[in-house]
Structure formats: structure tokens, C-alpha cells
Design a protein around this motif. Structure first.
Motif, mmCIF file in Angstrom:
data_model
loop_
_atom_site.group_PDB
_atom_site.id
_atom_site.type_symbol
_atom_site.label_atom_id
_atom_site.label_comp_id
_atom_site.label_asym_id
_atom_site.label_seq_id
_atom_site.Cartn_x
_atom_site.Cartn_y
_atom_site.Cartn_z
ATOM 1 N N GLU A 139 0.826 -1.209 0.000
ATOM 2 C CA GLU A 139 0.000 0.000 0.000
ATOM 3 C C GLU A 139 0.866 1.268 0.000
ATOM 4 O O GLU A 139 0.799 2.096 0.917
ATOM 5 N N THR A 148 0.872 4.131 -1.528
ATOM 6 C CA THR A 148 0.362 5.504 -1.613
ATOM 7 C C THR A 148 -0.710 5.808 -0.577
ATOM 8 O O THR A 148 -1.350 6.857 -0.646
ATOM 9 N N ALA A 149 -0.907 4.928 0.391
ATOM 10 C CA ALA A 149 -1.889 5.190 1.442
ATOM 11 C C ALA A 149 -1.529 6.472 2.189
ATOM 12 O O ALA A 149 -0.396 6.647 2.630
ATOM 13 N N GLU A 186 -13.085 -2.642 -10.350
ATOM 14 C CA GLU A 186 -13.788 -2.628 -9.060
ATOM 15 C C GLU A 186 -14.961 -3.604 -9.067
ATOM 16 O O GLU A 186 -15.194 -4.327 -8.086
ATOM 17 N N ARG A 202 0.866 11.288 -4.773
ATOM 18 C CA ARG A 202 0.461 9.958 -5.243
ATOM 19 C C ARG A 202 0.866 9.757 -6.695
ATOM 20 O O ARG A 202 1.441 8.725 -7.055
ATOM 21 N N TRP A 207 3.529 7.132 -8.366
ATOM 22 C CA TRP A 207 3.241 6.246 -9.499
ATOM 23 C C TRP A 207 4.364 6.331 -10.541
ATOM 24 O O TRP A 207 4.817 5.311 -11.053
ATOM 25 N N THR A 253 -2.583 -2.889 -2.972
ATOM 26 C CA THR A 253 -3.322 -1.634 -2.903
ATOM 27 C C THR A 253 -4.808 -1.932 -2.809
ATOM 28 O O THR A 253 -5.289 -2.958 -3.277
ATOM 29 N N HIS A 254 -5.538 -1.002 -2.186
ATOM 30 C CA HIS A 254 -6.998 -1.058 -2.184
ATOM 31 C C HIS A 254 -7.578 -0.119 -3.236
ATOM 32 O O HIS A 254 -8.799 -0.093 -3.422
ATOM 33 N N ALA A 255 -6.723 0.632 -3.923
ATOM 34 C CA ALA A 255 -7.178 1.608 -4.912
ATOM 35 C C ALA A 255 -7.226 0.950 -6.286
ATOM 36 O O ALA A 255 -6.186 0.649 -6.878
ATOM 37 N N ASP A 284 -8.084 2.266 -9.107
ATOM 38 C CA ASP A 284 -7.499 3.104 -10.147
ATOM 39 C C ASP A 284 -5.983 2.976 -10.166
ATOM 40 O O ASP A 284 -5.352 3.021 -11.230
ATOM 41 N N GLU A 285 -5.384 2.793 -9.001
ATOM 42 C CA GLU A 285 -3.939 2.618 -8.919
ATOM 43 C C GLU A 285 -3.516 1.324 -9.613
ATOM 44 O O GLU A 285 -2.545 1.306 -10.385
#
Length: 235
Positions: free
Chosen positions: A155, A157-158, A223, A165, A169, A186-188, A190-191
Motif C-alpha cells: 500500500e 500511496t496510502a 472494481e 500519489r 506512481w 493496494t486497495h485503490a 485506479d492505482e
């Protein structure tokens, strides 16, 4: 995928009587960004701890750059960015990066790396007094300062603002373009869509789906695919 830098085969681990990893099998290739996605509590951080030798699985095998996790040969070639590094609490970032650089034969210049990541302004502030986002940047710098062949980013960029951010990347892409393999959690979504060359979707300690972003999103967003193949995790 090309020959794997990281390979897990049928890895299982129980902690406190609870099965955390369940015959987990996946790999990550050199020169590519591999995203490991999954809900909270699915076993991602435990997987990373196994891959870096902090935990030993009950069964199965792990190879990282052809070596055993945590071995001296692996440690010299692998960079780790954990979610937190409490051991650095009283250290100032500038001093930390110079120390870490001294451990490697051909490190990045610590001052130049600090400037690139925006660390210079708080380089003399004790780590424990930094914001969460600032600590993340120091963690990232510590992971890559030795020019590792393989980088594990948990993670990364948390807690970072959108500007930092995006800069992070770009740095991760440059690691890949320089030939390093990257394992990213990651949980993102889009990332993962922006960065990943290959995605593994994890749920309840095992891989439930894998492929490129294009392959996984032919009929739905990443997602939506995530939601369809995983259960709600622990908060």
C-alpha cells in the motif's frame, strides 16, 4: 509471464488457530508491476511477511530471485516497503537514508532521492513526528535506495495527497522500466489499473482470479470484478 522473480507454490499458514493462507499460488515477473488485490483480512500483508522471511509458512514453497525469503542473498537484492516501520521511530529521515545507502554497493544518492520524493523539507524531523504520508515517502525511499532487483510495496500511496500519489506512481513505473520487478498491494482500483502489468485477485488466503487489467476488465470495471469475486473483508 516471463520467468518469475517471485514464486509461491501451495503456501499455507495458520496463525492463532486460524488459516490465513490457503494453498496460495502465484508469481511475479521481472521488469513488470504485479498487483496483489484483496479485501482487508484476506492475507495480503501476511503473504508479504512470508515473502520477506518474517513469517515461515506451514507448508508450500516460496522463492524470491531464486533464493529463500529472508536469506542474505535475497535481502541484498530485495527492497521492502511495509505498511509501518515502528523500528524507525526516533530516526531522522536524512540520517536513515544515508545509513541505508551505506549498506549497498551502488545505492541511489540519498540526498538526490530525498529531493525527488519531497523528503528534504522534513529530513531532520524524527520519523515518529512525521505525518502518515511523510512516513510513507520515507518508507518508499528506504525500500528502493539500494537499487533492488525486486521491490515489495505494501500500500505505497496510502495517506498521500493526489500530487504526491501521482509522483509516486511515476517512480514505481521508473523502477519497472529500469528492469526491477515490483509486487504491489493496494486497495485503490485506479492505482492497479494505472500501474499493474498483471493482477492477482486474492480472497480468504488464496488466489481466485488473475490476468492483465485488459483481460480482467473486458466486460466490467476492475472494481466490479473485485466485488464479484471477493467477500467483504474485516474492517
Amino acid at each position: 509471464m516471463p520467468d518469475a522473480s517471485l514464486k509461491l507454490d501451495q503456501v499455507s499458514l495458520a496463525l492463532g488457530g486460524r488459516r490465513i493462507l490457503n494453498e496460495l499460488t502465484f508469481d511475479a515477473a521481472p521488469g513488470l508491476i504485479t498487483a496483489l488485490l484483496g479485501p482487508n483480512g484476506c492475507g495480503k500483508t501476511t503473504t508479504i511477511r512470508c515473502c520477506t522471511g518474517l513469517l515461515v509458512p506451514d507448508s508450500g514453497s516460496i522463492s524470491i530471485l531464486g533464493f529463500a525469503p529472508g536469506s542474505p542473498d535475497a535481502a541484498a537484492r530485495v527492497g521492502l516497503m511495509p505498511q509501518s516501520t515502528g523500528a524507525w521511530s526516533g530516526v531522522r529521515p536524512g540520517e536513515l537514508l544515508r545509513y541505508l545507502a551505506s549498506l549497498y554497493s551502488h545505492p541511489h544518492d540519498p540526498d538526490a532521492l530525498a529531493a525527488e520524493l519531497g523528503i528534504t523539507g522534513f529530513a531532520k524531523t524524527p520519523y515518529r513526528r512525521l505525518s502518515g504520508g511523510q512516513q510513507q515517502l520515507v518508507n518508499l525511499a528506504g525500500a528502493i535506495i539500494g537499487r533492488p532487483e525486486f521491490v515489495v510495496l505494501d500500500e505505497p500511496t496510502a495517506g498521500l495527497d493526489p500530487h504526491v500519489r501521482r509522483s509516486t506512481w511515476d517512480l514505481i513505473r521508473r523502477l519497472r522500466d529500469a528492469g526491477a520487478g515490483v509486487l504491489l498491494t493496494t486497495h485503490a482500483m485506479d492505482e492497479a489499473e494505472q500501474l499493474a502489468d498483471h493482477v492477482w485477485l486474492m480472497d480468504a488466503g488464496r488466489i481466485v482470479l488473475g490476468g492483465t487489467v485488459a483481460e480482467l476488465t473486458r466486460e466490467a470495471s476492475l472494481e466490479e470484478v473485485f466485488l464479484a469475486h471477493t467477500k467483504r473483508g474485516d474492517a
